[in-house]
Design a protein around this motif. Structure first.
Motif, PDB file in Angstrom:
ATOM      1  N   PRO A 232       0.831  -1.213   0.000  1.00  0.00           N
ATOM      2  CA  PRO A 232       0.000   0.000   0.000  1.00  0.00           C
ATOM      3  C   PRO A 232       0.864   1.260   0.000  1.00  0.00           C
ATOM      4  O   PRO A 232       1.958   1.281   0.586  1.00  0.00           O
ATOM      5  N   PRO A 233       0.395   2.313  -0.659  1.00  0.00           N
ATOM      6  CA  PRO A 233       1.192   3.552  -0.706  1.00  0.00           C
ATOM      7  C   PRO A 233       1.247   4.222   0.668  1.00  0.00           C
ATOM      8  O   PRO A 233       0.315   4.122   1.476  1.00  0.00           O
ATOM      9  N   VAL A 234       2.357   4.923   0.922  1.00  0.00           N
ATOM     10  CA  VAL A 234       2.570   5.633   2.186  1.00  0.00           C
ATOM     11  C   VAL A 234       3.095   7.025   1.881  1.00  0.00           C
ATOM     12  O   VAL A 234       4.057   7.174   1.107  1.00  0.00           O
ATOM     13  N   MET A 244      -1.209   7.014  -9.395  1.00  0.00           N
ATOM     14  CA  MET A 244      -1.354   5.558  -9.448  1.00  0.00           C
ATOM     15  C   MET A 244      -0.026   4.903  -9.136  1.00  0.00           C
ATOM     16  O   MET A 244       1.040   5.493  -9.343  1.00  0.00           O
ATOM     17  N   LEU A 245      -0.105   3.690  -8.625  1.00  0.00           N
ATOM     18  CA  LEU A 245       1.085   2.890  -8.371  1.00  0.00           C
ATOM     19  C   LEU A 245       1.155   1.763  -9.395  1.00  0.00           C
ATOM     20  O   LEU A 245       0.122   1.393  -9.990  1.00  0.00           O
ATOM     21  N   TYR A 285      -3.211   0.307  -6.989  1.00  0.00           N
ATOM     22  CA  TYR A 285      -3.760   1.402  -6.191  1.00  0.00           C
ATOM     23  C   TYR A 285      -3.893   2.654  -7.069  1.00  0.00           C
ATOM     24  O   TYR A 285      -2.920   3.082  -7.707  1.00  0.00           O
ATOM     25  N   LEU A 286      -5.105   3.240  -7.089  1.00  0.00           N
ATOM     26  CA  LEU A 286      -5.376   4.448  -7.863  1.00  0.00           C
ATOM     27  C   LEU A 286      -5.863   5.540  -6.915  1.00  0.00           C
ATOM     28  O   LEU A 286      -6.736   5.305  -6.068  1.00  0.00           O
ATOM     29  N   TYR A 386      -6.858   6.119  -1.571  1.00  0.00           N
ATOM     30  CA  TYR A 386      -6.694   5.309  -2.776  1.00  0.00           C
ATOM     31  C   TYR A 386      -7.785   4.222  -2.840  1.00  0.00           C
ATOM     32  O   TYR A 386      -8.250   3.740  -1.807  1.00  0.00           O
ATOM     33  N   ARG A 387      -8.171   3.879  -4.037  1.00  0.00           N
ATOM     34  CA  ARG A 387      -8.990   2.693  -4.270  1.00  0.00           C
ATOM     35  C   ARG A 387      -8.114   1.618  -4.915  1.00  0.00           C
ATOM     36  O   ARG A 387      -7.103   1.935  -5.555  1.00  0.00           O
ATOM     37  N   THR A 388      -8.499   0.370  -4.710  1.00  0.00           N
ATOM     38  CA  THR A 388      -7.786  -0.734  -5.353  1.00  0.00           C
ATOM     39  C   THR A 388      -8.566  -1.179  -6.575  1.00  0.00           C
ATOM     40  O   THR A 388      -9.762  -1.489  -6.469  1.00  0.00           O
ATOM     41  N   GLN A 389      -7.906  -1.177  -7.695  1.00  0.00           N
ATOM     42  CA  GLN A 389      -8.544  -1.646  -8.934  1.00  0.00           C
ATOM     43  C   GLN A 389      -8.029  -3.034  -9.267  1.00  0.00           C
ATOM     44  O   GLN A 389      -6.833  -3.304  -9.188  1.00  0.00           O
ATOM     45  N   PHE A 390      -8.959  -3.924  -9.627  1.00  0.00           N
ATOM     46  CA  PHE A 390      -8.621  -5.289 -10.021  1.00  0.00           C
ATOM     47  C   PHE A 390      -8.900  -5.431 -11.518  1.00  0.00           C
ATOM     48  O   PHE A 390     -10.035  -5.245 -11.959  1.00  0.00           O
TER      49      PHE A 390
END
Length: 423
Positions: A232-234, A244-245, A285-286, A386-390
């Motif tokens: 997860p981003p920090v 985005m990551l 993560y977006l 952030y939201r997680t996109q699948f």
């Protein structure tokens, strides 16, 4: 692809499906045992799978194939054949996966039908601990050889309901009524595939039987490779965070050809050119929004998350037939495409729960509803949400992609990071 490539593919056997010490493969080669020419009943016949011994040595049918019509079915149908494999267990006492039948029980004979040649249908009688997965045809009134088919260890199969009528001798004036039926695999548990090998069951009437002693399907686990989720981003300072990551492949499921609808290939072409498909899930993560509170008191920040291509997962399912979060099968409308008769292998498939972010059907996963995100940011603090996109994509054996990716965002599990970290 040129003709030489086609010939090379046709001459190369696919890798067998391994279920403990059972090997499962497929063939498009058959030998006609009997047809009802000369009879007054609708055209029909019985064929025996005959896997080429140089390509599939040691493989046997599980039963014969019943068809309506008199057309040659070679290279037009695909059915499962089986072979004894090595046990992956250290238990030397594990029973063999396959066994010859002890004997046969006659189910029907065509005496009085008017057909040009005799026919009799037999049910293999398995030894204790094994089951028969279909019936066997003889072009005489004599029993078939016990080497004609193999029975399967009972823990490797699942009892199955009767599906559709394939053919009947109605109108033939045979002394015994007879109808033959396909087998419908039951709904698969999560992480499994149940599939009927293409055999048939029969009864001495024209009424659909409730059950049958030879109505079984093979079962297999869906091979799944799982990798750790992305970190997860920090936030590490007051500068704006990245939008985005990098995406990371976290799940790869290996699916057999018969569980996939490929828009560019018919079932026989799938079997020959891409016997396996790989379903990949990528996690990413977006950024939904970030806020820097430079005031002296807490401040409320609000962002609206706009989901791009919210219906893409539904489109992905429509093109590939794969369902995320529920079961799919060969009876679904997605598989009602030409050439439908090539699907002698009926199936039910269900991905592992870990592949789906939530256990809910696609129709609910892709609801295109904008989502508001609200948070209170303390003074002199920056917050990012952030939201997680699948993203789901399907690859053929050669690495080419089937259809566009399907995407889903889980708004029930947002990730919030802040700087300085809350004490």
């Amino acid at each position: 692809m040129n003709t030489q490539d086609d010939d090379a593919i046709a001459a190369r056997p696919m890798e067998s499906i391994k279920v403990e010490n059972l090997l499962i493969n497929f063939t498009t080669e058959f030998h006609r045992i009997w047809d009802n020419k000369g009879s007054r009943s609708k055209p029909g016949g019985f064929w025996r799978p005959t896997p080429a011994p140089d390509l599939l040595p040691g493989f046997f049918p599980l039963g014969d194939l019943a068809v309506s019509g008199h057309d040659n079915i070679n290279d037009k149908r695909v059915v499962a054949v089986v072979c004894e494999g090595e046990s992956p267990s250290a238990d030397a006492n594990q029973s063999k996966a396959l066994s010859k039948p002890h004997d046969f029980e006659q189910v029907w004979k065509d005496t009085g039908s008017g057909a040009k040649t005799d026919c009799s249908i037999w049910r293999p009688i398995p030894p204790d601990g094994y089951v028969a997965l279909g019936l066997v045809c003889s072009d005489s009134l004599d029993k078939p050889s016990v080497n004609a088919v193999r029975c399967v260890r009972a823990d490797l199969v699942v009892a199955s309901p009767i599906d559709e009528m394939i053919w009947s001798d109605k109108g033939s004036r045979a002394r015994q009524d007879f109808s033959v039926w396909s087998v419908q695999p039951p709904v698969a548990a999560a992480g499994e595939i149940h599939f009927a090998p293409g055999t048939f069951v029969g009864t001495n009437s024209y009424t659909k039987p409730d059950t049958h002693a030879a109505a079984f399907s093979l079962r297999m686990l869906i091979p799944l490779q799982v990798e750790p989720a992305p970190v997860p981003p920090v936030l590490s300072g007051y500068e704006p965070p990245p939008s985005m990551l990098p995406a990371k492949i976290t799940h790869t499921a290996r699916l057999p050809w018969f569980a996939i609808k490929d828009p560019e290939l018919n079932p026989v072409e799938q079997f020959r050119t891409t016997p396996y498909y790989h379903l990949q899930r990528k996690d990413q993560y977006l950024l939904i929004g970030f806020g820097h509170n430079t005031g002296s008191a807490g401040q409320t920040f609000k962002w609206t998350a706009e989901v791009q291509n919210a219906d893409s997962l539904e489109a992905f399912s429509r093109l590939t037939a794969i369902e995320i979060g529920t079961e799919w099968s060969s009876r679904w409308p997605q598989f009602s495409i030409a050439p439908r008769p090539a699907f002698s292998v009926g199936f039910s498939a269900n991905l592992s729960n870990s592949v789906s972010p939530v256990e809910t059907p696609n129709s609910r996963l892709v609801a295109p509803v904008p989502t508001d995100v609200v948070t209170i940011v303390a003074r002199n603090q920056i917050v990012a949400v952030y939201r997680t996109q699948f993203d789901y994509r399907l690859l053929r054996s050669n690495g080419t992609q089937v259809a566009d990716e399907g995407s889903y965002s889980d708004f029930d599990k947002l990730h919030l990071t802040e700087y300085p970290p809350e004490k």
